[in-house]
Design a protein around this motif. Structure first.
Motif, PDB file in Angstrom:
ATOM      1  N   GLY A 133      30.119   4.217   4.158  1.00 47.10           N
ATOM      2  CA  GLY A 133      29.658   5.355   4.291  1.00 47.10           C
ATOM      3  C   GLY A 133      30.138   6.442   3.341  1.00 47.10           C
ATOM      4  O   GLY A 133      29.644   7.561   3.321  1.00 47.10           O
ATOM      5  N   LYS A 154      28.679   5.281  -1.846  1.00 47.66           N
ATOM      6  CA  LYS A 154      28.521   4.738  -3.135  1.00 47.66           C
ATOM      7  C   LYS A 154      27.060   3.972  -3.368  1.00 47.66           C
ATOM      8  O   LYS A 154      26.719   4.184  -4.529  1.00 47.66           O
ATOM      9  CB  LYS A 154      29.395   3.254  -3.176  1.00 47.66           C
ATOM     10  CG  LYS A 154      30.936   3.775  -2.569  1.00 47.66           C
ATOM     11  CD  LYS A 154      31.881   2.420  -2.380  1.00 47.66           C
ATOM     12  CE  LYS A 154      31.493   1.543  -1.302  1.00 47.66           C
ATOM     13  NZ  LYS A 154      31.673   2.110   0.114  1.00 47.66           N
ATOM     14  N   GLU A 189      27.988  -4.217  -4.449  1.00 42.71           N
ATOM     15  CA  GLU A 189      28.630  -5.252  -3.748  1.00 42.71           C
ATOM     16  C   GLU A 189      28.016  -6.677  -3.899  1.00 42.71           C
ATOM     17  O   GLU A 189      27.392  -7.387  -3.113  1.00 42.71           O
ATOM     18  CB  GLU A 189      28.576  -4.928  -2.203  1.00 42.71           C
ATOM     19  CG  GLU A 189      29.142  -3.750  -1.771  1.00 42.71           C
ATOM     20  CD  GLU A 189      29.374  -3.315  -0.218  1.00 42.71           C
ATOM     21  OE1 GLU A 189      29.575  -4.498   0.391  1.00 42.71           O
ATOM     22  OE2 GLU A 189      29.588  -2.294  -0.004  1.00 42.71           O
TER      23      GLU A 189
END
Ligand SMILES: Nc1ncnc2c1ncn2[C@@H]1O[C@H](COP(=O)(O)OP(=O)(O)OP(=O)(O)O)[C@@H](O)[C@H]1O
Ligand SMILES: [Mg+2]
Length: 254
Positions: free
Chosen positions: A37, A40, A175
């Motif tokens: 949160g 990013k 990610e």
């Protein structure tokens, strides 16, 4: 390569990013880290035209891009992967990667074009490039599989192949190893190393700190939408504000 100046983004009055300023230098790998949160993905979405910042400027190769639509930013040479996979499940793995070679990031024009006999040579060239990208991520053997039936780790790597196939100026990775096993993570890490050695400019959002610390030239740390530290991996690792942000998170989830 990319300069962010006091970028803010609010959702319904709640700040997701507050006055974030940093640069992504050419030929380097910049890691963007921070607790869940922290903002990013919102940052990547602002850099790629998915969201327009509420205020602030984003400059890519001396051009202001913060108000441009996503397709124009993609044409300028910024590619990305998504935290939540966005692949075309009914297209083959190869066709998914070919969409990374269209100038507008869409697939329909390219696929129509591929069926014209006069463009067979071009088709072969594009397919060859896509196969090289697939091979880099160990997917060449699955080129003709429908992407939808792939295992999760393979789908993540299809996105990586698609994001890198067009030789973009800037690669934004949200990610890329999340959910991969140790072997897959090591293989992707190695490819990121190679891309970096080849001079590609990358921004890596990642929770895998071992990978970040090993591969990043510069680390930018966000916490609750604010940039709390910028430095080399060693500098950031010892920064008390960063330790506090992460320890605070561990306390909160304990
Ligand atoms: N489309 C949206 N509408 C409303 N709020 C949003 C939206 N996207 C993100 N947010 C909020 O903005 C904040 C930052 O979210 P973001 O997804 O950027 O965090 P993150 O750092 O990527 O987190 P994670 O590590 O969990 O992926 C969060 O509070 C989130 O709820
Ligand atoms: Mg995210």
């Amino acid at each position: 390569m990319l300069k962010l100046k006091q970028v803010s983004k609010n959702f319904g009055g709640l700040p997701a990013l507050s006055d974030v300023t940093f640069t992504v230098p050419k030929g380097q790998l910049t890691a963007l880290i921070g607790p869940n949160g922290a903002g990013k993905s919102t940052m990547i979405n602002c850099m790629t035209g998915v969201f327009e910042p509420s205020s602030g400027q984003i400059e890519f190769q001396q051009q202001q891009i913060e108000s441009l639509p996503a397709y124009k930013i993609s044409r300028m040479g910024i590619s990305r992967t998504f935290q939540n996979l966005k692949i075309f499940p009914r297209l083959t793995v190869l066709e998914n990667v070919l969409t990374g070679l269209t100038s507008d990031g869409g697939d329909s024009m390219l696929l129509a074009m591929l069926r014209l006999p006069s463009l067979r040579h071009r088709e072969r060239q594009l397919k060859l490039r896509a196969m090289v990208a697939l091979d880099r991520f160990d997917l060449a053997e699955k080129a003709n599989w429908p992407a939808g039936i792939l295992a999760y780790g393979d789908k993540k790597r299809v996105e990586l192949a698609r994001a890198t196939v067009g030789n973009p100026q800037l690669i934004l990775l949200d990610e890329p190893v999340a959910g991969l096993n140790a072997e897959e993570t090591a293989a992707v890490g190695e490819q990121l190393h190679l891309l970096r050695s080849a001079g590609h400019t990358m921004l890596l959002v990642e929770h895998d700190m071992a990978l970040v610390m090993e591969i990043a030239d510069q680390v930018v740390v966000l916490d609750s939408g604010k940039c709390i530290a910028i430095g080399t991996p060693d500098e950031v690792r010892c920064n008390p504000l960063v330790l506090e942000a992460y320890l605070g998170r561990m306390d909160a989830t304990a």
